[in-house]
Write an enzyme that holds these catalytic residues in place. Structure first.
Site, mmCIF file in Angstrom:
data_model
loop_
_atom_site.group_PDB
_atom_site.id
_atom_site.type_symbol
_atom_site.label_atom_id
_atom_site.label_comp_id
_atom_site.label_asym_id
_atom_site.label_seq_id
_atom_site.Cartn_x
_atom_site.Cartn_y
_atom_site.Cartn_z
ATOM 1 N N CYS A 204 -5.712 7.990 -6.155
ATOM 2 C CA CYS A 204 -4.343 8.257 -5.192
ATOM 3 C C CYS A 204 -3.714 9.537 -5.335
ATOM 4 O O CYS A 204 -3.355 10.065 -4.692
ATOM 5 C CB CYS A 204 -3.638 7.212 -5.804
ATOM 6 S SG CYS A 204 -3.819 5.632 -5.371
ATOM 7 N N SER B 221 0.679 -1.288 0.030
ATOM 8 C CA SER B 221 0.175 -0.059 0.101
ATOM 9 C C SER B 221 0.828 1.263 -0.139
ATOM 10 O O SER B 221 2.072 1.225 0.440
ATOM 11 C CB SER B 221 -0.826 0.106 1.217
ATOM 12 O OG SER B 221 -1.556 -1.119 1.423
ATOM 13 N N LYS C 91 -10.617 7.943 -15.731
ATOM 14 C CA LYS C 91 -9.945 7.849 -16.904
ATOM 15 C C LYS C 91 -10.326 6.800 -17.806
ATOM 16 O O LYS C 91 -11.386 5.790 -17.339
ATOM 17 C CB LYS C 91 -8.342 7.579 -16.805
ATOM 18 C CG LYS C 91 -8.192 6.118 -16.090
ATOM 19 C CD LYS C 91 -6.463 6.039 -15.794
ATOM 20 C CE LYS C 91 -5.461 5.946 -16.876
ATOM 21 N NZ LYS C 91 -4.443 5.517 -16.507
ATOM 22 N N GLU D 248 -3.901 2.502 -13.347
ATOM 23 C CA GLU D 248 -5.077 1.827 -13.852
ATOM 24 C C GLU D 248 -5.309 1.831 -15.420
ATOM 25 O O GLU D 248 -4.955 3.096 -16.088
ATOM 26 C CB GLU D 248 -6.399 2.184 -13.216
ATOM 27 C CG GLU D 248 -6.334 1.832 -11.637
ATOM 28 C CD GLU D 248 -7.534 2.227 -10.711
ATOM 29 O OE1 GLU D 248 -8.665 2.491 -11.455
ATOM 30 O OE2 GLU D 248 -7.283 2.402 -9.813
#
Ligand code: NAD
Ligand code: UGA
Length: 464
Positions: A276, A131, A339, A164
């Site tokens: 993030c 993480s 996105k 991603e």
């Protein structure tokens, strides 16, 4: 001989894809991914391959190794006990209340996972911090783990840099893998080398960086801040372009062709999103503030402020363009994910754009090729405070883009899905209210063609 056992706590956007790639590249290792969410685990195990996240190429990788050496399970304790190495890839969102609220990372889940490891483990373990966490978390985790005194734990930091939409590509061919540990402790260095060996099965050795643990933790926050800073810079420039008549794509190209700057990540947009960027910048801001580094804190904070401003001014442009009112007007929102090539909506700019348009009493027709309608409605209920019954009066999610555009006053692009470039704009134009407006928050539509059809089109950083 006993096979090497890896366990990963957290079967999300990082745990799922990253462990799938380790299992795929290392057939001699058994990888078990565990989670407390039954729904997520069931979905990872779904016989039809209907995985909990959409990521190009992921399904093929998972189906090729699942139940061979990749397993998804709810049996957290059993997986911990069996493992030689334990990755922790739980979510670390921004704290919403208490000390550091709105800035600091919430490490509750991380600590719970660490306490579970401490409670269950009876044999030595390598614990990998996957993480994204604030600097010095490894130290705190080490105290939690070692307090039980039952066995030995080696802590290694190994932040993840995948994006991603390109996760599989990024994991298979990373720019670098970063591994940090306490370089003064021989057992920690030994643990780091075990992890280096695992990655060496497919990543060239020179791309595997080893550092001290603090550098590793800090580098992850800095990398995300640098990337987001580029987007905020180009978005600030887009406002200058609109005020002067310069064209943002021409400027980005001219600037980016300087090798020292580079062309990537200079695409002006309605604003960056994702789970993030904002949280990691705010975590860095909190770190600076807590050390009294006020100027550095303000510098990083402005990246987020500019991003908020970009979303706000995009909505203002829509409202001004539509003759200063959108009340009762049907507006089509094309794209809801943060996105393209993902179904993830966390911190998506579309949420804020929709929230503000709903506040102005617009009627929204929303289309996204990968986000489930239930997710869109849940996000909008959360952001507007409306219940579903009320929201349904003002927002409808469509499975077909043409239906979403039917009788609309304006198209509003929030995600740069490739398919939006290929839509039949002649048909859409004919079926829209006139004048037909398009507000392209990603500069992906064919502006010239659309203008010739009669659209009034607004692009980010584009001359009107
Ligand atoms: P996520 O929310 O998709 O997944 C986290 C998972 O952890 C969830 O399924 C949750 O149920 C599970 N979990 C939480 N506490 C648990 C516990 N105590 N025991 C077992 N399972 C538990 O989050 P994510 O997007 O995968 O991000 C995970 C971490 O990786 C974050 O720190 C994030 O900043 C970082 N990161 C994310 C990305 C990304 O693209 N999403 C990229 C790089 C780094
Ligand atoms: C980002 C980083 O790229 C990863 O390296 C990092 O691991 C990850 O955050 C993380 O820590 O979670 P991600 O958020 O998945 O990955 O996607 P990006 O491609 O970075 O895009 C972030 C946002 O910026 C998106 O909303 C995107 O549309 C926007 N963006 C990106 C722009 O507006 N313009 C650009 O030129 C690039």
């Amino acid at each position: 001989m006993k096979r090497y056992q890896i366990c990963c706590i957290g079967a999300g956007y990082v745990g799922g894809p990253s462990m799938s790639i380790i299992a795929y590249q290392c057939p001699h290792i058994d990888v078990k991914v565990v989670d407390i969410s039954q729904e997520r685990i069931d979905s990872w195990n779904s016989p039809s391959g209907d995985l909990p996240i959409y990521e190009p190429g992921l399904r093929e990788v998972v189906l090729s190794v699942r139940n061979r050496n990749l397993f998804f399970s709810m049996e957290v304790d059993e997986a911990i006990e069996d493992a030689d190495m334990i990755f922790v890839a739980v979510n670390t969102p921004t704290k919403m209340r208490g000390l550091g609220a709105g800035r600091a990372a919430d490490l509750t889940r991380w600590e719970l996972a660490a306490r579970r490891i401490a409670a269950v483990a009876t044999t030595p373990k390598i614990v990998v911090e996957k993480s994204t966490v604030p600097i010095r978390t490894a130290e705190a985790i080490a105290s939690v783990l070692t307090a039980s005194g039952k066995t030995h734990f080696s802590i290694v930091s190994n932040p993840e840099f995948l994006a991603e939409g390109t996760a599989i590509q990024d994991l298979r061919n990373p720019d670098r893998v970063l591994i940090g540990t306490n370089t003064e402790d021989p057992r920690s260095v030994e643990a780091m080398n075990v992890l280096v060996d695992i990655y060496s099965h497919w990543v060239p050795r020179e791309r595997i960086l080893t550092t001290n643990v603090w550098s590793s933790e800090l580098s992850k926050l800095v990398a995300n801040s640098c990337l987001a800073q580029r987007v905020s810079t180009i978005n600030a420039v887009s406002e200058i372009c609109e005020a002067t008549g310069a064209d943002i794509d021409e400027v980005a190209n001219a600037v980016g062709l300087d090798n020292r700057i580079g062309v990537k990540f200079l695409k002006a947009s309605v604003g960056f999103g994702g789970s993030c960027f904002q949280k990691d910048i705010l975590s860095l801001v909190y770190l600076c503030e807590s050390m009294g580094l006020q100027e550095a804190a303000e510098y990083f904070y402005w990246i987020v402020k500019l991003n908020d401003h970009q979303k706000e001014r995009f909505v203002s442009r829509i409202i001004h363009g539509l003759f200063h009112t959108v009340t009762g007007k049907r507006i089509t929102v094309l794209g809801f994910a943060f996105k393209k090539d993902t179904g993830d909506t966390r911190e998506s700019p579309a949420i804020e754009v929709c929230r503000r348009l709903l506040y102005e009493k617009a009627i929204l027709s929303i289309y996204d090729p990968k986000v489930h309608s239930s997710q869109i409605l849940t996000d909008l209920c959360h952001s507007t405070g409306m219940d579903l019954l009320e929201l349904n009066k003002y927002a409808t999610v469509y499975a077909d883009p043409y239906e979403a555009c039917y009788q609309s006053h304006a198209l509003v692009v929030c995600t740069e899905w490739d398919l939006f470039k290929e839509l039949d704009f002649e048909r859409i134009y004919c079926e829209m209210e006139k004048p037909a407006f398009a507000f392209d928050g990603r500069n992906v539509l064919p502006h010239e063609t659309m203008k010739s059809l009669g659209f009034v089109i607004y692009g980010i950083g584009k001359p009107l």
